[in-house]
Design a protein around this motif. Structure first.
Motif, PDB file in Angstrom:
ATOM      1  N   ILE A 235      -4.734   0.050   6.995  1.00 45.19           N
ATOM      2  CA  ILE A 235      -4.554  -0.084   5.552  1.00 45.19           C
ATOM      3  C   ILE A 235      -5.722  -0.883   4.974  1.00 45.19           C
ATOM      4  CG2 ILE A 235      -3.228  -2.234   5.713  1.00 45.19           C
ATOM      5  CD1 ILE A 235      -1.486  -1.230   3.389  1.00 45.19           C
ATOM      6  N   VAL A 273       4.185  -3.279   7.522  1.00 44.47           N
ATOM      7  CA  VAL A 273       3.479  -2.107   8.043  1.00 44.47           C
ATOM      8  C   VAL A 273       4.294  -0.825   7.912  1.00 44.47           C
ATOM      9  CG1 VAL A 273       2.086  -3.478   9.636  1.00 44.47           C
ATOM     10  CG2 VAL A 273       4.266  -2.532  10.414  1.00 44.47           C
ATOM     11  N   THR A 276       2.692   1.251   4.827  1.00 42.13           N
ATOM     12  CA  THR A 276       1.243   1.410   4.735  1.00 42.13           C
ATOM     13  C   THR A 276       0.829   2.617   3.891  1.00 42.13           C
ATOM     14  OG1 THR A 276       1.286   2.574   6.869  1.00 42.13           O
ATOM     15  CG2 THR A 276       0.743   0.222   6.887  1.00 42.13           C
ATOM     16  N   ALA A 282       3.268  -2.399   0.449  1.00 46.52           N
ATOM     17  CA  ALA A 282       2.979  -2.977   1.766  1.00 46.52           C
ATOM     18  C   ALA A 282       2.582  -4.443   1.671  1.00 46.52           C
ATOM     19  CB  ALA A 282       1.870  -2.172   2.440  1.00 46.52           C
TER      20      ALA A 282
END
Length: 735
Positions: A235, A273, A276, A282
């Motif tokens: 990410i 997570v 993402t 997130a």
């Protein structure tokens, strides 16, 4: 007849001259013998080239004796001796007051060598560069034996000797890479400074040796394809973290500089997570009140696994104690934020670059640091919560090794003692008095520099090696990388030790490349990833050069010097302020880099390293567990789903915080487990010394493949941290 005649061999302080049968010299060199100059210095300058080129085998020794008798050798005798040593090689004569001693000519040492070394020949130095970069100068003690022994100790399989007093260590592949070529043996004619019976190279000429043993000094593995693992982008980031922590809520805390960092930064962010694909979901923005730049963090053993952050950059922040109660879960946002009030709760001493650790009694040990940014040392330790009437404990060893001991490595030992690794030293402390119980040998450094260090700013990385039931073996400590003071030459080795062993020593293993500012993290199968860092330099802004993009897998179950595998590369430079921590799915979360070197960018992107055990196409095992709050020596049932992948194991990995190569809270244990059908029973570790109280990720392994982990707590909250700290600012979960 020579003045004084020939005498038996005797000790002399005048050096040696090489002689041979009469008339065995070139005609054009006759003037250097028949008409010698009036003093030694003109002889050296006028005749050295001629003598060296012709390899003259005879000399008018009466002339040199006359110089010796009237004192003309001083101060030019050393230069004269060097010229003659290069020129003659068949026999030797030693000048002594009143006479001459004849000795056998010096030769290359080919027998009596240590280990399995073999002489290979005389070679030139490279085209404008040395063949081997690791140079050791021994003006009075250089020999093939001493040189080869030192190179062997540090894992180098090639060695060379030059100028009589210089030793070089490296690898055979360096010869061609440097453009070195074979040279006539006669050009390696300088006697060894430590033993005049032997020759140790020449001017820009190396007498070189190769390790020829059936067992190599090291074996690096080079897996390919999925067996090398791979990096994947996870990410885009919102900050440049200097510290990351795995939370018991299944999320990951990113702490960055606040006030001295990115404009509009709030200092802390939390990553989910599971989101993402939706960056706005997130990342959760959190807040601190003072600058957490180069602070320490651990997870408390209280019943909610609060995170504590300690110390900071300057002023009030160096005294800062910040607490966060993790809430929410993957996919479910939390609402809690960091709490901090320096008027209600603070350290006794301000600390920048301290370390922290959960002790066996559940208290928090805080060690070292400096009083502020690039300020004097803080050579002491303190306890949280502060015991009644307790002050700080002065540590002379921290004072003496400042500033090379920051972020010291800490570990609880099975005896109850506390291991501390700092600079290139280590010791065991009493957990009550903090007096030194045992001083350990110094850690080896570089092959040519024993003063190299392992903690910031020379920065290597440390791990506690796996502990296995029944937990009777001594605990092992592994430290990889580091650098030297001054020249900042990064180290290319790991050292490991069992601090409590009776005959404690450090075992050195050579790494595939040099690395300073590495990050290390433990994997659920008992192996370790070494990532990030630089090929040269030291830790700090603009001080590291050459990003080391290669990952290395260290497997302590393999024989020493065969434990490292060269894995996949990243495309991203991860230098100062980069981190790596284990995720619950068995991947490694890789983040950060704030080099400020004008070459490599400040790094916001977040990657994962995917180990081979997740790329083999095997289905993951899984388990469910009802009891997640364990005592010591207990039997804990779990319901499992296995896929026939191999041996069933369980591992426990401590909650960790990663910063500056120091993974605080890391610990790996493999408790005993027995299975029948779909039920397995875990026998928990026996006591708090083997397994300090706190939170651990519990993994089930089916052969090499790990499950998703579940957080469990062992040992309770013996210090009552759930009711700490006092004051209305801080939310407390209770005991």
């Amino acid at each position: 007849m020579l003045q004084g005649g020939l005498q038996p061999e005797a000790q002399t302080d005048r050096g040696e001259l090489h002689t041979a049968p009469k008339n065995a010299y070139k005609q054009e060199d006759s003037h250097c013998i028949s008409s010698p100059p009036a003093s030694a210095a003109p002889l050296a300058t006028a005749c050295s080239r001629s003598l060296s080129q012709s390899r003259l085998r005879y000399v008018n020794l009466g002339f040199f004796l006359s110089l010796a008798s009237n004192g003309s050798f001083d101060p030019s005798f050393r230069l004269l001796r060097t010229v003659l040593a290069l020129a003659f090689s068949d026999a030797s004569a030693v000048l002594a007051k009143g006479g001459l001693t004849v000795r056998q000519a010096a030769t290359v040492q080919k027998t009596g060598l240590p280990g399995s070394w073999q002489y290979q020949g005389c070679i030139t130095e490279g085209n404008g560069k040395r063949v081997w970069k690791y140079q050791i100068i021994n003006q009075n003690t250089n020999t093939a034996t001493s040189c080869l022994t030192q190179c062997q100790k540090f894992g180098y399989q090639a060695a060379g000797l030059e100028y009589g007093s210089e030793c070089f260590c490296g690898d055979a592949v360096d010869i061609a890479a440097a453009g070195s070529t074979p040279a006539p043996e006669t050009e390696c004619g300088v006697t060894c400074s430590g033993d005049s019976r032997y020759l140790c190279g020449g001017g820009s000429r190396l007498s070189w040796y190769l390790w020829k043993g059936t067992t190599p000094l090291y074996v690096w593995n080079y897996p390919t394809g999925v067996n090398a693992g791979r990096y994947e982008m996870l990410i885009g980031g919102v900050c440049i973290p200097l510290l990351t922590t795995s939370g018991v809520n299944g999320k990951y805390t990113f702490v960055e500089k606040f006030g001295t960092g990115t404009p509009n930064s709030t200092g802390v962010y939390e990553l989910d997570v599971s989101q993402t694909g939706n960056p706005s979901a997130a990342w959760r923005t959190m807040h601190v009140k003072t600058d957490v730049f180069c602070s320490a963090s651990v997870t408390l053993p209280d019943k909610v696994g609060r995170q504590i952050n300690i110390g900071g950059w300057s002023g009030d922040s160096t005294f800062g104690i910040r607490l966060y109660w993790p809430d929410g879960s993957p996919g479910v946002p939390g609402v809690n934020d960091w709490q901090e009030n320096v008027n209600e709760l603070k350290l006794q001493r301000g600390r920048w670059y301290p370390s922290a650790m959960v002790m066996t009694n559940g208290s928090i040990l805080v060690v070292g640091g400096e009083t502020g940014s690039n300020a004097p040392a803080q050579p002491n330790l303190e306890i949280l919560p502060r015991p009644a009437g307790a002050g700080v404990f002065y540590c002379d060893w921290l004072q003496r090794t400042d500033p090379y001991n920051l972020y010291p490595f800490l570990a609880v030992l099975p005896s109850g003692g506390i291991f501390v690794g700092y600079y290139n030293e280590a010791r065991i402390l009493d957990p009550v008095t903090f007096n030194t119980i045992k001083t350990l040998p110094n850690m080896p450094g570089a092959v040519n520099n024993p003063g190299a260090g392992r903690t910031y700013p020379l920065e290597g990385s440390a791990m506690i090696l796996p502990q296995y039931a029944p937990f009777t073996a001594p605990l092992g400590i592994l430290i990889c990388g580091g650098s030297t003071i001054g020249a900042a030459i990064a180290l290319d080795n790991c050292v490991s030790s069992q601090p409590e062993a009776a005959n404690n020593a450090w075992t050195l293993e050579r790494m595939p490349s040099q690395r300073v500012m590495p990050c290390m993290t433990a994997l659920p199968d008992g192996t370790y990833m070494i990532l990030n860092g630089a090929y040269q330099g030291a830790a700090g802004f603009g001080l590291g050069t050459g990003p080391n993009r290669n990952a290395v897998l260290y497997d302590p179950s393999k024989p020493v010097n065969q434990r490292m595998s060269v894995m996949a590369n990243t495309t991203i430079a991860r230098l100062y302020h980069s981190e790596a921590i284990l995720m619950q799915d068995g991947r490694v979360l890789v983040s950060g880099s704030d080099p400020q070197d004008g070459k490599n960018p400040q790094e916001y992107r977040v990657e994962v390293f995917v180990p081979p055990y997740l790329l083999q196409g095997r289905a993951r095992p899984s388990f469910t567990i009802a009891n997640k709050d364990w005592g010591y020596g207990a039997s804990i049932p779990i319901t499992v789903r296995l896929n026939g992948g191999g041996t069933t194991r369980v591992s426990m990995l401590g909650a960790e915080s990663s910063t500056h190569g120091n993974t605080m809270g890391q610990r790996t244990l493999f408790p005993a487990v027995s299975c029948s059908g779909t039920t397995c029973t875990i026998t928990t570790p026996p006591n708090k010394n083997v397994c300090p109280p706190g939170w651990y990720q519990l993994f089930l392994l089916d052969g090499p493949t790990p499950s998703i982990s579940t957080w469990v707590r062992i040992g309770g909250d013996p210090a009552g941290l759930g009711n700490w700290p006092p004051g209305p600012t801080f939310k407390k979960p209770g005991v």
